[in-house]
Scaffold this motif. Structure first.
Motif, PDB file in Angstrom:
ATOM      1  N   MET A   1     -28.372 -12.262 -54.081  1.00 47.46           N
ATOM      2  CA  MET A   1     -28.118 -11.430 -53.907  1.00 47.46           C
ATOM      3  C   MET A   1     -26.779 -10.388 -52.943  1.00 47.46           C
ATOM      4  SD  MET A   1     -28.666  -7.788 -56.761  1.00 47.46           S
ATOM      5  CE  MET A   1     -29.950  -7.997 -57.189  1.00 47.46           C
ATOM      6  N   SER A   2     -26.068 -10.454 -52.808  1.00 42.75           N
ATOM      7  CA  SER A   2     -25.024  -9.389 -52.065  1.00 42.75           C
ATOM      8  C   SER A   2     -25.194  -8.336 -51.678  1.00 42.75           C
ATOM      9  CB  SER A   2     -23.883 -10.095 -51.782  1.00 42.75           C
ATOM     10  OG  SER A   2     -22.927  -9.648 -52.444  1.00 42.75           O
ATOM     11  N   GLU A   3     -25.468  -7.397 -50.683  1.00 45.81           N
ATOM     12  CA  GLU A   3     -25.420  -6.472 -50.163  1.00 45.81           C
ATOM     13  C   GLU A   3     -23.868  -6.103 -50.359  1.00 45.81           C
ATOM     14  OE1 GLU A   3     -27.498  -4.285 -47.087  1.00 45.81           O
ATOM     15  OE2 GLU A   3     -28.825  -6.121 -47.782  1.00 45.81           O
ATOM     16  N   LYS A   4     -23.454  -4.679 -51.356  1.00 50.87           N
ATOM     17  CA  LYS A   4     -22.396  -4.447 -50.753  1.00 50.87           C
ATOM     18  C   LYS A   4     -21.866  -3.530 -49.490  1.00 50.87           C
ATOM     19  CE  LYS A   4     -21.648  -4.974 -56.010  1.00 50.87           C
ATOM     20  NZ  LYS A   4     -21.596  -3.859 -56.944  1.00 50.87           N
ATOM     21  N   GLY A   5     -20.999  -3.340 -49.477  1.00 53.90           N
ATOM     22  CA  GLY A   5     -20.417  -2.348 -48.238  1.00 53.90           C
ATOM     23  C   GLY A   5     -18.705  -1.858 -47.457  1.00 53.90           C
ATOM     24  N   CYS A   6     -18.868  -1.638 -46.741  1.00 57.53           N
ATOM     25  CA  CYS A   6     -17.440  -1.678 -46.042  1.00 57.53           C
ATOM     26  C   CYS A   6     -16.785  -3.326 -45.454  1.00 57.53           C
ATOM     27  CB  CYS A   6     -17.363  -0.769 -44.252  1.00 57.53           C
ATOM     28  SG  CYS A   6     -15.639  -1.889 -43.216  1.00 57.53           S
ATOM     29  N   ILE A   7     -15.617  -3.419 -45.996  1.00 59.38           N
ATOM     30  CA  ILE A   7     -15.271  -5.049 -46.663  1.00 59.38           C
ATOM     31  C   ILE A   7     -15.337  -5.501 -45.114  1.00 59.38           C
ATOM     32  CG2 ILE A   7     -14.205  -4.473 -48.787  1.00 59.38           C
ATOM     33  CD1 ILE A   7     -11.601  -4.467 -47.847  1.00 59.38           C
ATOM     34  N   LYS A   8     -14.767  -4.905 -43.764  1.00 61.29           N
ATOM     35  CA  LYS A   8     -14.368  -4.811 -42.900  1.00 61.29           C
ATOM     36  C   LYS A   8     -15.947  -5.264 -41.922  1.00 61.29           C
ATOM     37  CE  LYS A   8      -9.687  -4.928 -43.376  1.00 61.29           C
ATOM     38  NZ  LYS A   8      -9.431  -5.701 -42.786  1.00 61.29           N
ATOM     39  N   CYS A   9     -16.688  -4.200 -41.767  1.00 64.36           N
ATOM     40  CA  CYS A   9     -18.191  -4.660 -40.564  1.00 64.36           C
ATOM     41  C   CYS A   9     -19.109  -4.490 -41.632  1.00 64.36           C
ATOM     42  CB  CYS A   9     -17.764  -3.525 -40.048  1.00 64.36           C
ATOM     43  SG  CYS A   9     -18.063  -1.714 -40.847  1.00 64.36           S
ATOM     44  N   GLY A  10     -19.450  -3.787 -43.025  1.00 63.95           N
ATOM     45  CA  GLY A  10     -20.793  -4.141 -44.472  1.00 63.95           C
ATOM     46  C   GLY A  10     -20.776  -3.114 -43.992  1.00 63.95           C
ATOM     47  N   SER A  11     -20.551  -1.313 -43.599  1.00 65.03           N
ATOM     48  CA  SER A  11     -21.512  -0.579 -43.366  1.00 65.03           C
ATOM     49  C   SER A  11     -21.499   0.143 -44.224  1.00 65.03           C
ATOM     50  CB  SER A  11     -20.552   0.360 -41.954  1.00 65.03           C
ATOM     51  OG  SER A  11     -21.580   1.677 -41.899  1.00 65.03           O
ATOM     52  N   THR A  12     -22.235   1.025 -44.959  1.00 66.20           N
ATOM     53  CA  THR A  12     -22.499   1.913 -45.989  1.00 66.20           C
ATOM     54  C   THR A  12     -22.614   3.136 -45.969  1.00 66.20           C
ATOM     55  OG1 THR A  12     -24.932   2.213 -46.095  1.00 66.20           O
ATOM     56  CG2 THR A  12     -23.978  -0.010 -47.230  1.00 66.20           C
ATOM     57  N   GLU A  13     -21.911   3.418 -44.239  1.00 67.38           N
ATOM     58  CA  GLU A  13     -21.738   4.878 -43.865  1.00 67.38           C
ATOM     59  C   GLU A  13     -20.434   5.352 -44.306  1.00 67.38           C
ATOM     60  OE1 GLU A  13     -23.556   7.460 -42.387  1.00 67.38           O
ATOM     61  OE2 GLU A  13     -25.688   5.791 -42.534  1.00 67.38           O
ATOM     62  N   THR A  14     -20.402   6.067 -44.906  1.00 65.89           N
ATOM     63  CA  THR A  14     -19.077   6.298 -45.416  1.00 65.89           C
ATOM     64  C   THR A  14     -18.498   7.620 -44.868  1.00 65.89           C
ATOM     65  OG1 THR A  14     -18.568   7.198 -47.652  1.00 65.89           O
ATOM     66  CG2 THR A  14     -18.070   4.892 -47.273  1.00 65.89           C
ATOM     67  N   GLY A  15     -17.050   8.276 -44.902  1.00 64.21           N
ATOM     68  CA  GLY A  15     -17.045   9.725 -44.842  1.00 64.21           C
ATOM     69  C   GLY A  15     -15.061   9.826 -45.503  1.00 64.21           C
ATOM     70  N   THR A  16     -14.806  11.199 -46.416  1.00 63.46           N
ATOM     71  CA  THR A  16     -13.539  10.918 -47.233  1.00 63.46           C
ATOM     72  C   THR A  16     -12.734  12.063 -46.245  1.00 63.46           C
ATOM     73  OG1 THR A  16     -14.838  12.888 -48.526  1.00 63.46           O
ATOM     74  CG2 THR A  16     -14.805  10.398 -49.542  1.00 63.46           C
ATOM     75  N   LYS A  17     -11.945  12.642 -46.464  1.00 60.39           N
ATOM     76  CA  LYS A  17     -10.897  13.300 -45.972  1.00 60.39           C
ATOM     77  C   LYS A  17      -9.616  13.860 -47.195  1.00 60.39           C
ATOM     78  CE  LYS A  17     -11.511  12.957 -41.501  1.00 60.39           C
ATOM     79  NZ  LYS A  17     -10.906  12.579 -39.842  1.00 60.39           N
ATOM     80  N   ASP A  18      -9.353  15.063 -46.850  1.00 62.52           N
ATOM     81  CA  ASP A  18      -7.868  15.203 -48.043  1.00 62.52           C
ATOM     82  C   ASP A  18      -6.901  14.912 -47.405  1.00 62.52           C
ATOM     83  OD1 ASP A  18      -9.560  15.101 -50.298  1.00 62.52           O
ATOM     84  OD2 ASP A  18      -9.871  17.986 -50.216  1.00 62.52           O
ATOM     85  N   VAL A  19      -5.665  14.406 -47.315  1.00 63.40           N
ATOM     86  CA  VAL A  19      -4.788  14.624 -46.776  1.00 63.40           C
ATOM     87  C   VAL A  19      -2.987  14.722 -47.478  1.00 63.40           C
ATOM     88  CG1 VAL A  19      -5.089  12.933 -45.038  1.00 63.40           C
ATOM     89  CG2 VAL A  19      -4.685  12.003 -47.039  1.00 63.40           C
ATOM     90  N   ALA A  20      -2.317  15.088 -47.024  1.00 62.70           N
ATOM     91  CA  ALA A  20      -1.331  15.872 -47.595  1.00 62.70           C
ATOM     92  C   ALA A  20      -0.068  15.039 -46.200  1.00 62.70           C
ATOM     93  CB  ALA A  20      -1.058  16.745 -48.207  1.00 62.70           C
ATOM     94  N   MET A  21       1.258  14.063 -47.731  1.00 62.32           N
ATOM     95  CA  MET A  21       2.215  14.103 -46.459  1.00 62.32           C
ATOM     96  C   MET A  21       3.363  13.826 -47.595  1.00 62.32           C
ATOM     97  SD  MET A  21       0.321   9.580 -46.279  1.00 62.32           S
ATOM     98  CE  MET A  21      -1.105  10.190 -46.081  1.00 62.32           C
ATOM     99  N   THR A  22       4.718  13.595 -46.654  1.00 61.41           N
ATOM    100  CA  THR A  22       5.750  14.094 -46.805  1.00 61.41           C
ATOM    101  C   THR A  22       6.230  12.764 -48.057  1.00 61.41           C
ATOM    102  OG1 THR A  22       6.980  13.937 -45.936  1.00 61.41           O
ATOM    103  CG2 THR A  22       6.958  15.567 -45.399  1.00 61.41           C
ATOM    104  N   GLY A  23       6.894  13.032 -48.909  1.00 63.79           N
ATOM    105  CA  GLY A  23       7.925  11.829 -49.594  1.00 63.79           C
ATOM    106  C   GLY A  23       9.238  11.817 -48.987  1.00 63.79           C
ATOM    107  N   THR A  24      10.174  11.525 -49.722  1.00 63.37           N
ATOM    108  CA  THR A  24      11.488  10.807 -49.351  1.00 63.37           C
ATOM    109  C   THR A  24      12.232  11.417 -49.997  1.00 63.37           C
ATOM    110  OG1 THR A  24      11.848   9.494 -51.036  1.00 63.37           O
ATOM    111  CG2 THR A  24      11.258   8.140 -49.420  1.00 63.37           C
ATOM    112  N   GLY A  25      13.672  11.520 -48.994  1.00 58.61           N
ATOM    113  CA  GLY A  25      15.226  12.864 -49.529  1.00 58.61           C
ATOM    114  C   GLY A  25      14.613  13.977 -49.126  1.00 58.61           C
ATOM    115  N   LEU A  26      14.927  14.653 -50.031  1.00 54.46           N
ATOM    116  CA  LEU A  26      14.469  15.841 -49.412  1.00 54.46           C
ATOM    117  C   LEU A  26      13.249  16.889 -49.432  1.00 54.46           C
ATOM    118  CD1 LEU A  26      16.793  18.254 -52.287  1.00 54.46           C
ATOM    119  CD2 LEU A  26      17.417  17.708 -49.992  1.00 54.46           C
TER     120      LEU A  26
END
Length: 67
Positions: A1-26
């Motif tokens: 059975m393989s362990e799950k984690g980050c697809i780049k380094c395998g770590s299981t330590e995560t964080g989250t952030k909320d971000v807002a971005m503009t779209g296009t046009g007006l």
């Protein structure tokens, strides 16, 4: 059975952030940040994935990040 984690380094330590971005046009011209995302990132290597906040809940997003 393989362990799950980050697809780049395998770590299981995560964080989250909320971000807002503009779209296009007006919204870009008037700097209206109407696109909101939840970013899930690996605390070890910094790999990040963006999820549209309207698409799913936080727990489902962490499940998607780790597979």
């Amino acid at each position: 059975m393989s362990e799950k984690g980050c697809i780049k380094c395998g770590s299981t330590e995560t964080g989250t952030k909320d971000v807002a971005m503009t779209g296009t046009g007006l919204s870009k011209m008037f700097d209206i940040q109407n696109n909101q995302f939840l970013v899930v990132f690996c605390k070890n290597c910094g790999y990040s994935e963006f999820y549209n906040k309207k698409a799913s809940t936080g727990s489902n997003i962490l499940d998607l990040f780790f597979g």
